[in-house]
Design an enzyme around this catalytic site. Sequence first.
Site, short mmCIF file in Angstrom:
data_model
loop_
_atom_site.label_atom_id
_atom_site.label_comp_id
_atom_site.label_asym_id
_atom_site.label_seq_id
_atom_site.Cartn_x
_atom_site.Cartn_y
_atom_site.Cartn_z
N TYR A 40 100.25 -4.73 10.32
CA TYR A 40 99.44 -4.11 11.36
C TYR A 40 100.30 -3.24 12.27
O TYR A 40 99.97 -2.07 12.52
CB TYR A 40 98.74 -5.20 12.18
CG TYR A 40 98.03 -4.68 13.41
CD1 TYR A 40 96.92 -3.84 13.29
CD2 TYR A 40 98.46 -5.04 14.68
CE1 TYR A 40 96.26 -3.36 14.41
CE2 TYR A 40 97.80 -4.56 15.81
CZ TYR A 40 96.72 -3.73 15.68
OH TYR A 40 96.08 -3.25 16.79
N LYS A 94 100.11 0.88 12.75
CA LYS A 94 99.84 1.47 14.06
C LYS A 94 100.99 2.40 14.47
O LYS A 94 100.75 3.45 15.08
CB LYS A 94 99.60 0.39 15.11
CG LYS A 94 98.31 -0.38 14.92
CD LYS A 94 97.07 0.50 15.04
CE LYS A 94 96.79 0.91 16.48
NZ LYS A 94 95.54 1.70 16.59
N ASP A 119 101.03 -3.25 21.25
CA ASP A 119 102.33 -3.88 21.50
C ASP A 119 102.98 -4.35 20.21
O ASP A 119 104.19 -4.62 20.17
CB ASP A 119 102.18 -5.06 22.47
CG ASP A 119 101.19 -6.11 21.98
OD1 ASP A 119 100.20 -5.74 21.33
OD2 ASP A 119 101.40 -7.30 22.27
N THR A 151 91.98 -3.68 12.91
CA THR A 151 92.65 -4.60 13.83
C THR A 151 92.78 -6.03 13.31
O THR A 151 93.18 -6.91 14.07
CB THR A 151 91.91 -4.63 15.18
OG1 THR A 151 90.56 -5.04 14.96
CG2 THR A 151 91.93 -3.26 15.85
#
Length: 304
Positions: free
Chosen positions: A125, A129, A102, A62
């Site tokens: 990122y 994801k 998001d 993350t």
Amino acid sequence: MRVLIAGREGQVARALVAKLGAAGHATVALEPPALDITSADSIAAAMREATPDLVVNAAAYTAVDRAEDDEATALAVNATGAGLLAGAAAAAGLPFVHYSTDYVFDGTKGAPYTEEDAPSPTGAYGRTKLAGERAVLAANPRSVILRTAWVCSPDGGNFVKTMLRLGRERPQVSVVADQHGAPTFADDLAAAVVAMAPRLVAAPAGDAAFGVFHLTGAPHTTWHGFAEAIFAGAAARGQKAPELRAIATHEYPTRAVRPADSRLDCGKIERIHGIRAADWRAGLEACLDALAGPRTGRADEGRG
């Protein structure tokens, strides 16, 4: 029910252990070296030992800015590892829950994103994801993808704890006021899994219970609006609040581009699972109670 959780020390993993345990479910929460989701052998060993009814992936890379320079590692965890774990669950005939973000959207829609909107990540990122979502769905048709945003809790590192620290250290704090979204508390993300779990365990592939769902807090706000509420809550607990200055994104440059408007429409999960977006202001109160103690006075909470 026995639930295997990939991850143990993160915000969502800790909340899952607490919420599932309170609901009477047994949990096995593991992280490396006990469970390395990038290793098929490690996953197989964990599955054999845990003998779960449901597998939840709360493990993720993350570090949004660091991912720009280390996308290979982020991809190994967020995509390859997620797919391996989902595949192992499928091989055992088990449903799978995976958390996403998001950041799979670029933030240019100008309205809340639905699950039908085409993803368009702007950074490493978000790309990793999104690749993880696709790997999970390809590996296990009995999967739930929960896209969320701005996750906070009393545990781990997050925006609430950062604001409280800065408020103690500085007379003035500057926060971006032109990025829109919604804070989400880990307890609410864990509560959603508790609510869905019985149906997921019983439902066959193809059931509407599976697929991609959005779940954040409500109402929508900005980082500045969230900070206002944090400092108001801190002041109501006897802590001195700093002067809060609203700034634009370009005044706070970061390695990775953040989506300017990543509001998520959470209507689908309410229609199918009966789970409503929780009021983040209630979650913030509980979080501040844990971090700073109960309210000692009154303060007007700013909104943005």
